[in-house]
Design a protein around this motif. Structure first.
Motif, PDB file in Angstrom:
ATOM      1  N   ALA A  82     -38.053  10.946   2.840  1.00 46.32           N
ATOM      2  CA  ALA A  82     -39.426  10.835   3.333  1.00 46.32           C
ATOM      3  C   ALA A  82     -40.252   9.911   2.445  1.00 46.32           C
ATOM      4  CB  ALA A  82     -40.064  12.227   3.395  1.00 46.32           C
ATOM      5  N   ALA A  83     -40.040  10.006   1.126  1.00 50.44           N
ATOM      6  CA  ALA A  83     -40.774   9.145   0.188  1.00 50.44           C
ATOM      7  C   ALA A  83     -40.438   7.672   0.400  1.00 50.44           C
ATOM      8  CB  ALA A  83     -40.461   9.557  -1.249  1.00 50.44           C
ATOM      9  N   TYR A  84     -39.276   7.402   0.937  1.00 48.79           N
ATOM     10  CA  TYR A  84     -38.807   6.028   1.144  1.00 48.79           C
ATOM     11  C   TYR A  84     -39.265   5.429   2.470  1.00 48.79           C
ATOM     12  CZ  TYR A  84     -35.454   2.203   1.785  1.00 48.79           C
ATOM     13  OH  TYR A  84     -34.876   0.982   2.012  1.00 48.79           O
ATOM     14  N   LEU A  85     -39.820   6.235   3.356  1.00 51.44           N
ATOM     15  CA  LEU A  85     -40.060   5.789   4.728  1.00 51.44           C
ATOM     16  C   LEU A  85     -41.019   4.606   4.839  1.00 51.44           C
ATOM     17  CD1 LEU A  85     -40.170   9.043   6.870  1.00 51.44           C
ATOM     18  CD2 LEU A  85     -38.433   7.263   6.802  1.00 51.44           C
ATOM     19  N   GLY A  86     -41.937   4.465   3.902  1.00 52.07           N
ATOM     20  CA  GLY A  86     -42.851   3.332   3.977  1.00 52.07           C
ATOM     21  C   GLY A  86     -42.113   2.009   4.021  1.00 52.07           C
ATOM     22  N   MET A  87     -40.982   1.915   3.315  1.00 47.46           N
ATOM     23  CA  MET A  87     -40.207   0.672   3.281  1.00 47.46           C
ATOM     24  C   MET A  87     -39.399   0.455   4.553  1.00 47.46           C
ATOM     25  SD  MET A  87     -40.862  -1.116   0.714  1.00 47.46           S
ATOM     26  CE  MET A  87     -39.601  -2.309   1.096  1.00 47.46           C
ATOM     27  N   GLY A  88     -39.132   1.527   5.293  1.00 46.08           N
ATOM     28  CA  GLY A  88     -38.314   1.375   6.494  1.00 46.08           C
ATOM     29  C   GLY A  88     -39.090   1.460   7.783  1.00 46.08           C
TER      30      GLY A  88
ATOM     31  N   PHE B 277     -30.970   7.766   8.411  1.00 47.10           N
ATOM     32  CA  PHE B 277     -30.209   7.333   9.592  1.00 47.10           C
ATOM     33  C   PHE B 277     -30.815   7.935  10.859  1.00 47.10           C
ATOM     34  CE2 PHE B 277     -26.673   7.891  12.636  1.00 47.10           C
ATOM     35  CZ  PHE B 277     -26.308   6.562  12.783  1.00 47.10           C
ATOM     36  N   ALA B 278     -31.264   9.169  10.785  1.00 43.79           N
ATOM     37  CA  ALA B 278     -31.927   9.777  11.937  1.00 43.79           C
ATOM     38  C   ALA B 278     -33.220   9.026  12.258  1.00 43.79           C
ATOM     39  CB  ALA B 278     -32.223  11.250  11.647  1.00 43.79           C
ATOM     40  N   GLN B 279     -33.931   8.583  11.225  1.00 42.97           N
ATOM     41  CA  GLN B 279     -35.130   7.765  11.450  1.00 42.97           C
ATOM     42  C   GLN B 279     -34.742   6.440  12.102  1.00 42.97           C
ATOM     43  OE1 GLN B 279     -38.361   8.449  10.800  1.00 42.97           O
ATOM     44  NE2 GLN B 279     -38.315  10.225   9.450  1.00 42.97           N
ATOM     45  N   PHE B 280     -33.655   5.837  11.633  1.00 42.64           N
ATOM     46  CA  PHE B 280     -33.188   4.564  12.181  1.00 42.64           C
ATOM     47  C   PHE B 280     -32.867   4.694  13.666  1.00 42.64           C
ATOM     48  CE2 PHE B 280     -29.620   1.697  13.163  1.00 42.64           C
ATOM     49  CZ  PHE B 280     -30.195   0.464  12.843  1.00 42.64           C
ATOM     50  N   LEU B 281     -32.198   5.773  14.039  1.00 41.49           N
ATOM     51  CA  LEU B 281     -31.819   5.970  15.441  1.00 41.49           C
ATOM     52  C   LEU B 281     -33.034   6.144  16.338  1.00 41.49           C
ATOM     53  CD1 LEU B 281     -28.698   8.329  15.359  1.00 41.49           C
ATOM     54  CD2 LEU B 281     -28.779   5.871  15.766  1.00 41.49           C
ATOM     55  N   THR B 282     -34.079   6.769  15.844  1.00 35.31           N
ATOM     56  CA  THR B 282     -35.268   6.976  16.669  1.00 35.31           C
ATOM     57  C   THR B 282     -36.207   5.767  16.634  1.00 35.31           C
ATOM     58  OG1 THR B 282     -36.300   8.144  14.801  1.00 35.31           O
ATOM     59  CG2 THR B 282     -35.221   9.475  16.479  1.00 35.31           C
ATOM     60  N   HIS B 283     -36.298   5.100  15.488  1.00 35.92           N
ATOM     61  CA  HIS B 283     -37.205   3.958  15.370  1.00 35.92           C
ATOM     62  C   HIS B 283     -36.730   2.751  16.160  1.00 35.92           C
ATOM     63  CE1 HIS B 283     -39.762   4.962  11.601  1.00 35.92           C
ATOM     64  NE2 HIS B 283     -39.368   6.074  12.186  1.00 35.92           N
ATOM     65  N   THR B 284     -35.442   2.467  16.116  1.00 36.82           N
ATOM     66  CA  THR B 284     -34.939   1.209  16.663  1.00 36.82           C
ATOM     67  C   THR B 284     -35.277   1.023  18.143  1.00 36.82           C
ATOM     68  OG1 THR B 284     -33.174   1.104  15.013  1.00 36.82           O
ATOM     69  CG2 THR B 284     -32.894  -0.213  17.008  1.00 36.82           C
ATOM     70  N   PRO B 285     -34.953   1.956  19.031  1.00 33.59           N
ATOM     71  CA  PRO B 285     -35.295   1.725  20.438  1.00 33.59           C
ATOM     72  C   PRO B 285     -36.800   1.682  20.680  1.00 33.59           C
ATOM     73  CG  PRO B 285     -34.455   3.962  20.117  1.00 33.59           C
ATOM     74  CD  PRO B 285     -34.206   3.218  18.851  1.00 33.59           C
ATOM     75  N   VAL B 286     -37.568   2.472  19.929  1.00 29.39           N
ATOM     76  CA  VAL B 286     -39.020   2.473  20.109  1.00 29.39           C
ATOM     77  C   VAL B 286     -39.609   1.129  19.695  1.00 29.39           C
ATOM     78  CG1 VAL B 286     -41.182   3.497  19.290  1.00 29.39           C
ATOM     79  CG2 VAL B 286     -39.241   4.972  19.875  1.00 29.39           C
ATOM     80  N   VAL B 287     -39.185   0.617  18.535  1.00 37.71           N
ATOM     81  CA  VAL B 287     -39.710  -0.657  18.040  1.00 37.71           C
ATOM     82  C   VAL B 287     -39.341  -1.793  18.982  1.00 37.71           C
ATOM     83  CG1 VAL B 287     -39.466  -2.384  16.209  1.00 37.71           C
ATOM     84  CG2 VAL B 287     -39.814   0.018  15.624  1.00 37.71           C
ATOM     85  N   LEU B 288     -38.079  -1.863  19.390  1.00 33.34           N
ATOM     86  CA  LEU B 288     -37.648  -2.961  20.259  1.00 33.34           C
ATOM     87  C   LEU B 288     -38.351  -2.909  21.611  1.00 33.34           C
ATOM     88  CD1 LEU B 288     -33.809  -3.078  19.480  1.00 33.34           C
ATOM     89  CD2 LEU B 288     -35.603  -4.621  18.658  1.00 33.34           C
ATOM     90  N   PHE B 289     -38.554  -1.709  22.138  1.00 31.60           N
ATOM     91  CA  PHE B 289     -39.258  -1.587  23.419  1.00 31.60           C
ATOM     92  C   PHE B 289     -40.711  -2.048  23.288  1.00 31.60           C
ATOM     93  CE2 PHE B 289     -42.185   0.904  26.045  1.00 31.60           C
ATOM     94  CZ  PHE B 289     -41.784   0.487  27.309  1.00 31.60           C
ATOM     95  N   LEU B 290     -41.407  -1.609  22.245  1.00 27.93           N
ATOM     96  CA  LEU B 290     -42.805  -1.985  22.078  1.00 27.93           C
ATOM     97  C   LEU B 290     -42.957  -3.483  21.831  1.00 27.93           C
ATOM     98  CD1 LEU B 290     -44.154   0.995  19.935  1.00 27.93           C
ATOM     99  CD2 LEU B 290     -44.653   0.486  22.337  1.00 27.93           C
ATOM    100  N   LEU B 291     -42.047  -4.065  21.060  1.00 23.56           N
ATOM    101  CA  LEU B 291     -42.107  -5.511  20.827  1.00 23.56           C
ATOM    102  C   LEU B 291     -41.982  -6.275  22.142  1.00 23.56           C
ATOM    103  CD1 LEU B 291     -39.915  -5.876  17.597  1.00 23.56           C
ATOM    104  CD2 LEU B 291     -42.415  -5.953  17.765  1.00 23.56           C
ATOM    105  N   TRP B 292     -41.077  -5.801  22.996  1.00 28.75           N
ATOM    106  CA  TRP B 292     -40.883  -6.458  24.303  1.00 28.75           C
ATOM    107  C   TRP B 292     -42.064  -6.205  25.239  1.00 28.75           C
ATOM    108  CZ3 TRP B 292     -40.282  -3.588  28.892  1.00 28.75           C
ATOM    109  CH2 TRP B 292     -40.038  -4.375  30.036  1.00 28.75           C
ATOM    110  N   ALA B 293     -42.513  -4.957  25.336  1.00 24.64           N
ATOM    111  CA  ALA B 293     -43.553  -4.596  26.290  1.00 24.64           C
ATOM    112  C   ALA B 293     -44.892  -5.227  25.926  1.00 24.64           C
ATOM    113  CB  ALA B 293     -43.695  -3.075  26.354  1.00 24.64           C
ATOM    114  N   LEU B 294     -45.237  -5.253  24.631  1.00 24.52           N
ATOM    115  CA  LEU B 294     -46.537  -5.768  24.216  1.00 24.52           C
ATOM    116  C   LEU B 294     -46.586  -7.287  24.179  1.00 24.52           C
ATOM    117  CD1 LEU B 294     -47.342  -3.198  21.385  1.00 24.52           C
ATOM    118  CD2 LEU B 294     -48.335  -3.313  23.684  1.00 24.52           C
ATOM    119  N   ALA B 295     -45.423  -7.946  24.147  1.00 27.08           N
ATOM    120  CA  ALA B 295     -45.407  -9.414  24.142  1.00 27.08           C
ATOM    121  C   ALA B 295     -46.093  -9.966  25.387  1.00 27.08           C
ATOM    122  CB  ALA B 295     -43.970  -9.924  24.051  1.00 27.08           C
TER     123      ALA B 295
END
Length: 488
Positions: free
Chosen positions: A166-172, A459-477
């Motif tokens: 959790a302390a590391y999450l700012g970097m990821g 890794f659990a953060q990675f699995l949840t962040h990746t689809p959300v980030v990629l979707f928002l980048l595409w949708a908001l473009a």
């Protein structure tokens, strides 16, 4: 519960499938990945060494000769020395400040809010991602100190590994979307933009990158998501492993000092030199903040480290107290000192070892992405490309200089908002940090953990962040209109 019952997967010893099924999905996933990592995930040094070998073989696979690869290795090995020293000082000064009585009292006060172990992990995650928007290094240090203080509260039943993740999450998650974003800062400052890049990108102010409402929306989503996933993946009481279970000593209070025994030691036990040095340093800090924009001054890693050194001097008051803290802090930087040169070599091989066509591995990757991208798919594909390359070149500013000429030229051709391309890069390039130990090293030194302790939860953060980030980048473009490069 004994240490043995908490080992392995972190699930209750002797529990059957039904008992395991009763554990929330994300917690079960984090614990199982952590168990796998504890058995198979190598030390961070082995991880980077293996990555280096893979990149070297990849360069030779595209036609680079072994001699070219070796030359690139040697020329890149020392290329990160200034940055290595900066990161080592982040770890050392963080430890020095943490070991001072005043900081201990401050962090203790900040640690009074959580009432449960899961709540404490979510609290650390929220602090980490929020502070990272101001400065990524401050996020690493403060969140690590907070997690260690919370770990001292035995009544919380907090999992120390989950708190470290959790302390590391700012970097990821969020750092590159804040004011210390290397790419956004580079593009906003005409003096820092390479001459070859200026005609392609022009000057892009913060108002067109990190302060876009679309960027603010992504940031808010990631802050919320990071905090919730940290809570959901934190092991419940009975499955949580404390620092004590992991064999980690949390007491970093300085040892009692001997009394001054000879006249020559007077200055070592007097605050006179401390006050003189702090006065000189504060004069320089004042100069920085009065001659530069605040956002530029506060983002500089040299400024950050100097402020922390001065703070450490003041908090320890005498040179002898300060030096004793530094001596104890140096081991926390060992991983940074030996591993960062290898990452410099990786970046050099990726960008300097070329095949017969003159193209490097990064050229091949970028050419492939650009060749298949369209106006609608550009944001999604560029996000994937930035994330993949970020796994091998975990350097926000340096990697942007590698990518920018290709992706920004393609953005001009496809009429994509240039400031949004910077934010595509920022949001996506942080994702691999969640599973790459590069940026973990200072935090691991402060918390006395290993990368394998954190990766199950990140890794659990990675699995949840990746689809959300990629979707928002595409949708908001699609909500942004193209604007031609603005020259200074």
């Amino acid at each position: 519960m004994s240490t043995e019952n908490r080992a392995g997967t972190g699930l209750l010893a002797g529990s059957g499938p039904a008992a395991e099924d009763s554990i929330p999905f994300l917690e079960r996933l984090a614990l199982r990945v952590t168990a796998w990592c504890e058995k198979w995930y190598p030390d961070a040094y082995v991880f980077v060494a293996l990555t280096l070998v893979v990149v070297a073989l990849g360069a030779m696979a595209i036609g680079a000769s072994p001699h070219q690869v070796s030359v690139a290795f040697g020329e890149g090995f020392w290329s990160l020395i200034p940055f290595t020293m900066q990161m080592a000082m982040v770890a050392i000064t963080g430890y020095v400040v943490a070991s001072s009585p005043p900081m201990t009292r401050l962090v203790t006060a900040a640690a009074r809010l959580p009432r449960t172990g899961r709540g404490a992990v979510a609290y650390v995650a929220f602090i980490s991602v929020m502070v990272s928007l101001l400065h990524w290094a401050l996020s690493l240090v403060f969140a690590a100190l907070l997690a260690k203080e919370l770990a001292r509260r035995r009544n919380l039943a907090m999992d120390y590994r989950a708190a470290g993740a959790a302390a590391y999450l700012g970097m990821g998650a969020t750092w590159a979307l804040g004011i210390s974003s290397s790419a956004a800062q580079l593009q906003a400052n005409p003096a820092s933009i390479p001459a070859s890049l200026m005609p392609i990108t022009g000057v892009i102010p913060f108002s067109q990158t990190i302060f876009l409402w679309q960027s603010v929306l992504i940031t808010l989503v990631l802050v919320t998501l990071s905090t919730l996933v940290a809570y959901w993946t934190a092991p419940a009481p009975g499955r949580a492993r404390s620092a004590e279970d992991l064999g980690i000593e949390l007491n970093i209070t300085a040892d009692p000092l001997p009394r001054r025994e000879r006249p020559g030691e007077w200055l070592e036990f007097s605050p006179a030199l401390t006050l003189a040095l702090v006065a000189l340093g504060l004069g320089w800090v004042w100069h920085e903040f009065t001659t530069k924009p605040v956002l530029v001054a506060i983002s500089g890693l040299n400024t950050f480290n100097l402020i922390f050194i001065l703070l450490g001097m003041l908090l320890h008051w005498t040179p002898r107290n300060f030096l004793n803290a530094v001596y104890k802090a140096v081991p926390v930087a060992a991983g940074v000192l030996i591993q960062f040169p290898l990452y410099g070599a990786i970046a050099s091989i990726l960008t300097a070892a070329a095949g017969p066509d003159g193209h490097t591995l990064t050229h091949h990757l970028s050419d492939f992405v650009v060749s298949i991208a369209s106006h609608d798919s550009f944001a999604f594909l560029t996000g994937i490309y930035s994330a993949v390359l970020g796994f091998f070149v975990p350097s926000g500013g340096g990697k942007w200089l590698i990518e920018a000429p290709y992706v920004m030229e393609a953005a001009n051709n496809l009429q994509i908002h240039l400031g949004w391309v910077v934010q595509i890069y920022n949001a996506a390039e942080a994702l691999p940090n969640l599973i790459n130990p590069f940026w973990m090293l200072p935090l691991l030194g402060i918390m006395h953990l290993k990368a394998r302790d954190l990766v199950g939860f990140t890794f659990a953060q990675f699995l949840t962040h990746t689809p959300v980030v990629l979707f928002l980048l595409w949708a908001l473009a699609g909500t942004l209109d193209y604007q031609p490069p603005v020259m200074p």
